[in-house]
Enzyme design. Structure first.
Site, PDB file in Angstrom:
ATOM      1  NE  ARG A  72      -1.243 -19.917   2.446  1.00 38.23           N
ATOM      2  CZ  ARG A  72      -0.995 -18.610   2.504  1.00 38.23           C
ATOM      3  NH1 ARG A  72      -1.786 -17.828   3.206  1.00 38.23           N
ATOM      4  NH2 ARG A  72       0.051 -18.100   1.888  1.00 38.23           N
ATOM      5  NE  ARG A 132      -3.805  -2.265   2.333  1.00 41.16           N
ATOM      6  CZ  ARG A 132      -3.798  -3.590   2.172  1.00 41.16           C
ATOM      7  NH1 ARG A 132      -2.645  -4.244   2.072  1.00 41.16           N
ATOM      8  NH2 ARG A 132      -4.928  -4.268   2.113  1.00 41.16           N
ATOM      9  CD  GLN A 144      -5.132  -9.902  -1.783  1.00 37.94           C
ATOM     10  OE1 GLN A 144      -5.787 -10.589  -2.556  1.00 37.94           O
ATOM     11  NE2 GLN A 144      -3.965 -10.301  -1.300  1.00 37.94           N
ATOM     12  CG  ASP A 188      -2.422 -13.923   5.446  1.00 33.63           C
ATOM     13  OD1 ASP A 188      -3.210 -14.568   4.715  1.00 33.63           O
ATOM     14  OD2 ASP A 188      -2.111 -12.746   5.225  1.00 33.63           O
TER      15      ASP A 188
HETATM   16  C1  S3P Z   1      -4.087  -9.052   2.129  1.00 28.83           C
HETATM   17  C2  S3P Z   1      -5.354  -9.503   2.348  1.00 28.83           C
HETATM   18  C3  S3P Z   1      -5.690 -10.907   2.625  1.00 28.83           C
HETATM   19  C4  S3P Z   1      -4.446 -11.693   3.012  1.00 28.83           C
HETATM   20  C5  S3P Z   1      -3.299 -11.427   2.082  1.00 28.83           C
HETATM   21  C6  S3P Z   1      -2.923  -9.952   2.118  1.00 28.83           C
HETATM   22  C7  S3P Z   1      -3.874  -7.604   1.911  1.00 28.83           C
HETATM   23  O1  S3P Z   1      -6.260 -11.497   1.479  1.00 28.83           O
HETATM   24  O2  S3P Z   1      -4.727 -13.060   3.040  1.00 28.83           O
HETATM   25  O3  S3P Z   1      -2.171 -12.191   2.463  1.00 28.83           O
HETATM   26  O4  S3P Z   1      -2.720  -7.135   1.982  1.00 28.83           O
HETATM   27  O5  S3P Z   1      -4.848  -6.893   1.681  1.00 28.83           O
HETATM   28  P1  S3P Z   1      -7.795 -11.254   1.041  1.00 28.83           P
HETATM   29  O6  S3P Z   1      -7.927  -9.865   0.585  1.00 28.83           O
HETATM   30  O7  S3P Z   1      -8.004 -12.237  -0.079  1.00 28.83           O
HETATM   31  O8  S3P Z   1      -8.626 -11.571   2.236  1.00 28.83           O
END
Ligand code: S3P
Length: 437
Positions: free
Chosen positions: A345, A27, A167, A314
Site C-alpha cells: 500500500r 469474529r 489476526q 487500514d
Molecule cells: C485485522 C487486523 C489488521 C488489519 C486487517 C484486519 C483484523 O491486520 O490490517 O485489515 O481483523 O484482525 P494485522 O493483524 O495484520 O495487523
C-alpha cells in the site's frame, strides 16, 4: 470496471450509514460457529471477505443463513467441526485464512487453506510458527498459502506476537480455547481488541495482564446475539470526503469507535479537520457513535506518531490521499506492515499520488508526502487499484480534490469491504464519481 472521478467536487451532505465492521463480523461468525446453540449476528458486513469466512465455516459443517445483514449461525461447539472435503477458499481475506488456521489447529481438523493471488503473496509463517510451538503440524508454501493444518495443537503457550498483529493474536486465542491450560499473547502495542471484547459475550472470561491477554481452555462458548457496529475503516472514506470537498455537514451514523481503531480521528485533528462525536447508546462491547465532519479552510500537513499510525493501519491509504492536498509536508512512519497488506500500500499510494502531481518519498516504513511550505495542486491521472479495495477507495478521495479527471482501474475491488461505495459516492458528490462498466 473503472471509476471516473471529476474534481474538484462538492458534496451534498446529509446523514449516511456505512456497512457493518469487517473485523467484528469475521469474529462474530467464527465464535458463533464454535458456540453451542443458535446465534444471531445483526449488522453483518456485506463484503466479499466476510462471505469467504461464512463459506469456509460452511465447509467445516456449520449451518449459516444470511439474510440481508442478519446471520443466523447454528453453532457446532468446540468438538463439532467436520473435516472439509475440499480446500478452504479464503479469497482475498487474510483475516479468514489466519484466524481459521488457529481454529483448525485447536480443533485438530485437517484442512488446506487457499486464497487468491494477493492473499497468496502475504506472509503466513507469523501464524504457523506459534501454532507449531503449540504442537500442530502446519505446512506453508514457502511461508505463504496454500497452508495445510493437521495434527491438533496440544500445548498452551505464551507468545510474543512480532510484528504485533490482531489476526495472529486472534488465531492463537482461538486455538487456546480448545486446549487445557492458559494461552497468552503478548504485544508491544495493543492491536485491535475485538476478539477480547467479544469472547465474554459468548461466556468466555478473558485473562488480562499488562501487555498481554489470554484464555483459559478448554472453554465453552454459548450462543448469543451480536450487534456489529458500522465499519470505522469504511467511514474513514466518508470522513475524508467531508474533510476535502465543500458542502453542508456530513454525518455518519452507527460507527464503531473502538479506540484501537480510531487513530484516523487523531490524524484528522492534526490536519485541522473537526469531527464531532455523538455517542450511540446501543453499543454492546464495542463503543459506537455518529461522526459529523466539518471541512476546514485548508488541510495542514502533519507528522503522525507511530501510536496514531498503529491505530490507523487500514486508514493509511486514505490518510495519504488527504496529505497529498495539505499545506506543507506530512510524514507517516511505523507503517512497514502496509507493504504486506492486500497490496504494497505504501508503494501503490506513492505511485498514484505522484502520477497526480504530488511529491512523495518512500521509506521502508512510511511516506513523506508534500513539500514544506507549499500546497501542491493535484491533477487527475489514471491510477490502479492494484486489486486492493482500500487503494481503489483512497484514490476516489484524491481524485475528488484534484483538478480534472481521475480514472481508477479495477474499481470493483471496493466490494471486498464496501459494496455500494461507488453508488454512495455518486449520490453524495452529485455525480462527480461514476462507474464506467
Ligand atoms: C485485522 C487486523 C489488521 C488489519 C486487517 C484486519 C483484523 O491486520 O490490517 O485489515 O481483523 O484482525 P494485522 O493483524 O495484520 O495487523
Amino acid at each position: 470496471m473503472r471509476a471516473i472521478v471529476t474534481g474538484p467536487a462538492h458534496h451534498i451532505g446529509g446523514t449516511v450509514q456505512v456497512p457493518g465492521d469487517k473485523s467484528v463480523s469475521h469474529r462474530a461468525l467464527i465464535l458463533a460457529a464454535l458456540a453451542q446453540g443458535e446465534s444471531t449476528v445483526r449488522g453483518l458486513a456485506p463484503g466479499a471477505d466476510v462471505r469467504s469466512t461464512a463459506h469456509c465455516l460452511r465447509q467445516l459443517g456449520v449451518h449459516i443463513q444470511i439474510t440481508g445483514d442478519v446471520a443466523v449461525v447454528r453453532g457446532v461447539g468446540l468438538q463439532g467441526l467436520q473435516t472439509p472435503t475440499d480446500a478452504l477458499d479464503c479469497g482475498n481475506s487474510g483475516s479468514t485464512l489466519r484466524m481459521l488456521m488457529g481454529v483448525l489447529a485447536g480443533a485438530g481438523v485437517t484442512a488446506t487453506l487457499v486464497g487468491d493471488a494477493s492473499l497468496t503473496a502475504r506472509p503466513m509463517e507469523r501464524v504457523a510458527r506459534p501454532l507449531r510451538a503449540m504442537g500442530a503440524t502446519v505446512t506453508t508454501t514457502d511461508g505463504h498459502a496454500p497452508v495445510t493444518v493437521q495434527g491438533r495443537a496440544r500445548t498452551p503457550i505464551c507468545w510474543q506476537s512480532e510484528p504485533p498483529s490482531a489476526q495472529v493474536k486472534t488465531a492463537l486465542l482461538l486455538a487456546g480455547l480448545f486446549l487445557p491450560g492458559q494461552t497468552w499473547v503478548q504485544e508491544a502495542f495493543l492491536t485491535r481488541d475485538h476478539t477480547e471484547r467479544m469472547l465474554p459475550t459468548f461466556g468466555v472470561a478473558m485473562l488480562h495482564a499488562p501487555g498481554r491477554v489470554g484464555v483459559q481452555g478448554p472453554a465453552k462458548l454459548l450462543a448469543t446475539e451480536v450487534l456489529v457496529p458500522g465499519d470505522f475503516s469504511s467511514a474513514a472514506f466518508l470522513l475524508a470526503l467531508g474533510a476535502i470537498c465543500p458542502g453542508p455537514p456530513l454525518t455518519i451514523q452507527g460507527v464503531g469507535l473502538n479506540e484501537s481503531r480510531t487513530g484516523f480521528l487523531d490524524a484528522l485533528a492534526q490536519l485541522d479537520v473537526v469531527v464531532d462525536i455523538i455517542p450511540d447508546l446501543r453499543s454492546q462491547g464495542e463503543p459506537m457513535g455518529a461522526l459529523r465532519v466539518t471541512r476546514p479552510d485548508r488541510l495542514t500537513g502533519a507528522a503522525f506518531s507511530v501510536d496514531v499510525i498503529g491505530r490507523a493501519v487500514d486508514e493509511v491509504p486514505v490518510l495519504s490521499a488527504l496529505c497529498g492536498q495539505a499545506l506543507g509536508q506530512s510524514t507517516v512512519r511505523g507503517a512497514a506492515e502496509l507493504r504486506v497488506k492486500e497490496s504494497d500500500r505504501l508503494a501503490q499510494m506513492a505511485l498514484g499520488l505522484e502520477a497526480m502531481g504530488a511529491t512523495v518519498v518512500q521509506w521502508p516504513d512510511g511516506l513523506d508526502i508534500g513539500v514544506v511550505g507549499q500546497t501542491l495542486e493535484l491533477h487527475g491521472a489514471t491510477v490502479d487499484s492494484a486489486h486492493d479495495h482500500r487503494i481503489a477507495m483512497a484514490f476516489a478521495i484524491a481524485g475528488l480534490a484534484a483538478h480534472g479527471q481521475t480514472v481508477i482501474e479495477d474499481a470493483q475491488w471496493a466490494d471486498i469491504s464496501f459494496p455500494g461505495f461507488w453508488r454512495l459516492l455518486n449520490t453524495l458528490t452529485d455525480g462527480a464519481v461514476r462507474l464506467d462498466v
